[in-house]
Design an enzyme around this catalytic site. Structure first.
Site, short mmCIF file in Angstrom:
data_model
loop_
_atom_site.label_atom_id
_atom_site.label_comp_id
_atom_site.label_asym_id
_atom_site.label_seq_id
_atom_site.Cartn_x
_atom_site.Cartn_y
_atom_site.Cartn_z
N CYS A 14 11.17 22.32 -18.80
CA CYS A 14 11.03 21.86 -20.35
C CYS A 14 10.02 19.92 -20.47
O CYS A 14 9.53 20.20 -21.36
CB CYS A 14 12.71 20.74 -20.34
SG CYS A 14 13.99 22.13 -20.31
N HIS A 15 10.22 19.41 -18.91
CA HIS A 15 9.31 18.03 -19.16
C HIS A 15 8.05 18.83 -18.27
O HIS A 15 7.51 18.46 -17.35
CB HIS A 15 9.90 17.02 -18.36
CG HIS A 15 11.50 16.94 -18.44
ND1 HIS A 15 11.52 16.45 -19.52
CD2 HIS A 15 12.66 17.03 -17.87
CE1 HIS A 15 13.03 16.14 -20.39
NE2 HIS A 15 14.10 16.28 -18.20
N ASP A 42 1.35 2.83 3.11
CA ASP A 42 2.35 2.12 4.19
C ASP A 42 3.87 2.57 3.62
O ASP A 42 5.21 2.34 4.84
CB ASP A 42 1.68 1.47 4.10
CG ASP A 42 0.54 0.86 5.13
OD1 ASP A 42 0.23 1.74 5.78
OD2 ASP A 42 0.26 -0.59 5.05
N CYS A 84 12.79 21.23 -13.33
CA CYS A 84 12.54 19.95 -14.58
C CYS A 84 11.57 20.08 -14.74
O CYS A 84 11.77 20.08 -15.94
CB CYS A 84 12.36 18.95 -13.47
SG CYS A 84 14.01 18.43 -11.97
N CYS A 88 27.23 -15.35 -2.87
CA CYS A 88 25.87 -15.27 -1.73
C CYS A 88 24.35 -14.87 -2.10
O CYS A 88 23.76 -15.64 -2.13
CB CYS A 88 25.78 -13.74 -1.57
SG CYS A 88 26.86 -13.87 -0.04
N HIS A 89 24.47 -14.01 -3.85
CA HIS A 89 23.06 -14.29 -4.35
C HIS A 89 23.16 -14.93 -5.87
O HIS A 89 21.37 -15.07 -6.32
CB HIS A 89 23.17 -12.64 -4.62
CG HIS A 89 23.52 -11.92 -4.43
ND1 HIS A 89 22.31 -11.31 -2.46
CD2 HIS A 89 24.26 -10.79 -3.35
CE1 HIS A 89 23.04 -10.77 -1.86
NE2 HIS A 89 23.83 -10.03 -2.36
N CYS A 141 27.68 -4.06 0.24
CA CYS A 141 28.55 -5.33 0.35
C CYS A 141 29.94 -5.63 -0.22
O CYS A 141 30.80 -6.61 0.95
CB CYS A 141 27.37 -6.37 -1.60
SG CYS A 141 25.63 -6.97 -0.92
N ASP A 188 0.68 -1.10 -0.07
CA ASP A 188 -0.18 0.19 0.16
C ASP A 188 0.70 1.39 0.22
O ASP A 188 1.91 1.46 1.24
CB ASP A 188 -1.03 0.01 1.34
CG ASP A 188 -1.92 1.21 1.20
OD1 ASP A 188 -1.60 2.23 1.10
OD2 ASP A 188 -2.76 1.14 2.25
N CYS A 216 29.75 -11.06 -5.81
CA CYS A 216 27.98 -11.45 -6.00
C CYS A 216 27.57 -12.58 -5.55
O CYS A 216 26.54 -12.88 -5.25
CB CYS A 216 27.55 -10.16 -7.09
SG CYS A 216 28.39 -8.51 -7.06
#
Lengths: 277, 157
Positions: free
Chosen positions: A97-98, A69, A94, A196-197, A238, A66, A193
């Site tokens: 232009c945008h 939250d 910003c 572990c992953h 990490c 949600d 990396c």
């Protein structure tokens, strides 16, 4: 509830990385977010990719379901103000232009990083180059609150879009460099990396439930740091924890690593801004 | 007086011998991944070893489960459980694995706890900064390795 049962199994030491993930599906304000997908073809060692959301406790998961939250949304709101704020010598914001607002950037995040004029560019680069070259404003600090709020606001415009990063053509040499970094065992602990992953996701390392390290939800609101965390900041943390000399945020090494890791998420939906432990 | 001088002379010799008996991290002799002799030249202390299982650069239970240490929460699942590990491995093999598991298991993720060279981008502990260039300390001292080994050999089923 299934994640609770899954955790209980883990505590008994009966885990296997092939064990099914929890059956929860992520739906934010009625929009279904894909948190599990067939691994992209370039991934040799994984069949299925999972969002980091799937590895979190039900309490942490709930914070992302949600937007009221989700603590990251406070920063997204601040970025909406920043989007309208004039800054720099040219008297522009910003939105000068945008003019269609941040919605103009729908889909952009899902394709980043990308190669522009021979350079590998990540979202922070785009934001700072526009600030400097168009607005005449000071660049933002890589992991600063303003920068990561803006990265999150732009990323949110792609939420629910599949990650689809290009890895061939101009991107190929950067991608190869990133892949090499991913599998390098750094530091005195000699950990990559992948250790572990890729090899051990789904298991516990001390009190941490290892995820696949997917970055489709970044910047993420990290509860233990109580702020939005950039991808490069997480990479740095990490590598530091392997007792290694890290690379700097905004370094070419981390740009390349970001491209490679983002490509490992190809097929998962953008979740930005996600909530993690 | 002569007697006392003699004693202290003997004490100096003993201390010298003890130091010279410590095997340097770069001079450990592995035979099929095992290390026969004590690295410190001294026996290990199993109760100190049990402490190291849960703290500092040891922290073995971050990755391994040990039922005998069930009072310690959050035991990891990366490596094999260590229950009965002394039934499966000799003391020399356990010493070799704790010293540098990659000698026996080439691709092991396990850190090499008594190694001081051959690292990629060695850092200054957990600061993220480069190592200062001085002498590199192994993750565990020779005596700490012996203490851990002394604890592991108690894990029989």
């Amino acid at each position: 509830m299934k994640i609770g049962a899954w955790t209980a199994v883990a505590m008994l030491g009966l885990t296997s990385v092939t064990l099914a993930q929890d059956g929860n599906t992520l739906s934010i304000d009625g929009e279904t977010i894909v948190t599990e997908a067939v691994a992209p073809a370039h991934l040799e060692n994984l069949d299925t990719i999972y969002s980091g959301w799937r590895f979190r406790t039900s309490e942490t998961q709930a914070l992302q379901i949600d937007d009221f939250d989700n603590p990251a949304m406070i920063f997204v709101d601040q970025a909406l103000d920043l989007f309208e704020a004039v800054d720099g010598s040219e008297g522009k914001s910003c939105s000068s232009c945008h003019t269609d607002g941040p919605e103009e950037f729908a889909g952009l995040h899902a394709s980043m990083p990308k190669v522009v004029d021979g350079k590998l560019v990540v979202m922070e680069d785009l934001i700072n180059s526009h600030r400097q070259d168009v607005m005449g404003a000071e660049p933002w600090k890589w992991s600063g609150a303003d920068m990561q709020a803006m990265v999150a606001l732009i990323g949110l415009q792609s939420r629910g879009t599949p990650m689809d990063v290009t890895i061939d053509g101009d991107a190929a040499p950067f991608w190869e460099k990133g892949k090499e970094l991913y599998y390098t065992r750094f530091g005195q602990l000699e950990m990559s990396c992948a250790n572990c992953h890729e090899d051990n996701y789904g298991t516990m390392i001390r009190a941490d439930h290892l995820s696949q390290g997917q970055i489709n939800g970044f910047p993420t609101y990290r509860l233990k740091q109580a702020k939005l965390i950039s991808r490069h900041n997480r990479f740095r943390g990490c590598i530091r924890d392997t007792r290694a000399e890290t690379f700097a945020e905004g370094s070419d090494e981390f740009r390349a690593l970001e491209l490679y890791v983002a490509s490992r998420s190809n097929g998962l939906h953008v979740e930005t801004p996600a909530v993690r432990q | 007086m002569y007697f006392r001088l003699g004693l202290s002379f003997a004490a100096v010799i003993c201390a010298t011998v003890a130091v010279s008996e410590e095997v340097k991290p770069t001079e450990v002799l592995f035979v099929d991944g095992a290390v026969e002799a004590s690295l410190s030249g001294q026996p290990g202390d199993p109760s100190s070893g049990a402490d190291i299982m849960n703290k500092g650069a040891g922290n073995c239970i971050a990755c391994h489960q040990v039922s005998a240490l069930a009072h310690l929460p959050f035991q990891g699942e990366i490596g094999p459980p260590l229950d009965g590990v002394a039934d499966r491995w000799s003391e020399a093999e356990l010493r070799g694995i704790v010293t540098n598991a990659k000698i026996m298991f080439e691709d092991s993720m396990m850190p090499s706890f008594y190694k001081t060279e051959g690292f990629i981008r060695l850092g200054d502990e957990y600061t993220g900064k480069a190592h200062g260039g001085g002498e590199v300390q192994p993750l565990l001292t020779a005596q700490q390795i012996e203490d851990v080994v002394a604890y592991l050999v108690t894990l029989k089923e």
